[in-house]
Design an enzyme around this catalytic site. Structure first.
Site: not given
Ligand code: A3P
Length: 319
Positions: A67, A70, A135
């Site tokens: 969030k 990306t 991530h």
């Protein structure tokens, strides 16, 4: 009951059972693995990725906390790198394909054992330069990524907005999440790949030590001056815009193509899923700076401000 834990292989399960555990976002258990919080299926994927992935010098990795922008960065990077192949916008892949399908995540789309709607990625035959997303914190990236000359572009975002964006996203997947409980966990660092401060500082430190390898970006800066950042990304990737491209409006075309307004309205991003529980439309919500004001109480703001101050002051990251 931890359903994800039941689904991983025996060896991985034994490892996971030895790790600290907390209940968290999306009604699932998170485990503290290699210095960050994540779920059992992710631990299994990350171990496979660490053991198997062989980076090429020409690879580009888009890294972030969830969030943080990306999707936007993936779209921009794809459009910048491939601009010579798709000079006419008419048939541009971004008009027909979600950015996450064009740039797969190692841990969600490539190194997955579970049945996944995502098409199988053939690492050896991918068109070069290969583009990937992740991530995973810097320290847990596959060794070959850290040791090769491949490039990493990292994006972070104001933790207030990131939390609100993440909470809304998880709330779409698993309804009726408690904002207060999730906020408390976020402040303790318990969220996917958290704590956020370690994630940001890990990439920041490397970007300072190796500026040609890692470009460290902030979502708010891109919002403020996207033109400057598109040029910066192109330069970092070794494909700067020519004078001719600049005067022909190539930069503006890329900015418009990758804008929230354009991507959100495309059929490719409005319907269908990525994986089995995530719909593509979840990636496009408001794209505003400061929406947290509509969600967080004054005491929450005070608490998170103190954490940001304590963990990030003096680092060079400011929100
Ligand atoms: P909000 O929930 O605040 O709207 P990620 O891509 O890392 O999952 O981050 C998602 C956030 O980026 C969401 O924020 C989403 O709306 C926003 N976003 C998605 N596409 C964007 C774009 N093209 N430009 C700017 N922001 C975008």
């Amino acid at each position: 009951k931890d359903e994800q834990l039941e689904a991983v292989g025996e060896e991985c399960k034994n490892l996971i059972l030895s790790l600290p555990k907390e209940y968290g976002f999306g009604n699932q258990y998170y485990y503290f693995f290699q210095g960050f919080w994540t779920t059992p299926s992710q631990i299994q994927s990350i171990i496979s990725f660490q053991n198997d992935f062989q980076a090429k010098d020409s690879d580009v990795v888009i890294a972030s906390m969830p969030k943080s922008g990306t999707t936007w960065l993936k779209a921009l990077t794809f459009a910048i790198i491939n601009r010579h192949h798709f000079s006419s916008l008419e048939n541009h892949p971004l008009l027909k394909t979600n950015p996450h399908e064009l740039i797969p995540f190692f841990e969600f789309h490539i190194y997955v054992d579970t049945v996944c709607q995502f098409p199988k990625v053939d690492l050896l035959n991918m068109i070069e330069p290969r583009l990937f997303g992740t991530h995973i914190p810097f320290t847990s990236l596959a060794k070959s990524i850290k040791e090769s000359n491949c490039k990493i572009i990292y994006i972070c975002r104001n933790p207030f907005d990131t939390f609100v964006s993440y909470w809304n996203f998880m709330n779409k997947i698993e309804l009726n999440q408690s904002l207060e409980d999730d906020f408390e966990r976020y402040c303790k660092g318990i969220c996917h790949v958290g704590p956020f401060w370690d994630h940001m500082l890990g990439y920041l430190k490397e970007s300072i030590a190796r500026p040609n390898k890692i470009l460290f970006l902030q979502y708010e800066d891109l919002k403020e001056d996207i033109n400057f950042h598109v040029k910066r990304i192109a330069e970092f990737l070794g494909c700067p815009f020519t004078q001719e491209e600049e005067s022909n409006g190539v930069i503006e075309n890329i900015i418009n193509l990758c804008s929230f307004e354009t991507l959100k309205e495309l059929d490719a991003n409005k319907s269908g899923g990525l994986g089995w529980i995530i719909e593509k439309k979840y990636y496009f919500r408001k794209a505003e700076i400061g929406d947290w004001i509509n969600y967080l109480s004054p005491s929450m703001v005070e608490k998170l401000s103190k954490i940001i101050e304590e963990k990030l002051s003096g680092s060079g990251i400011s929100f």
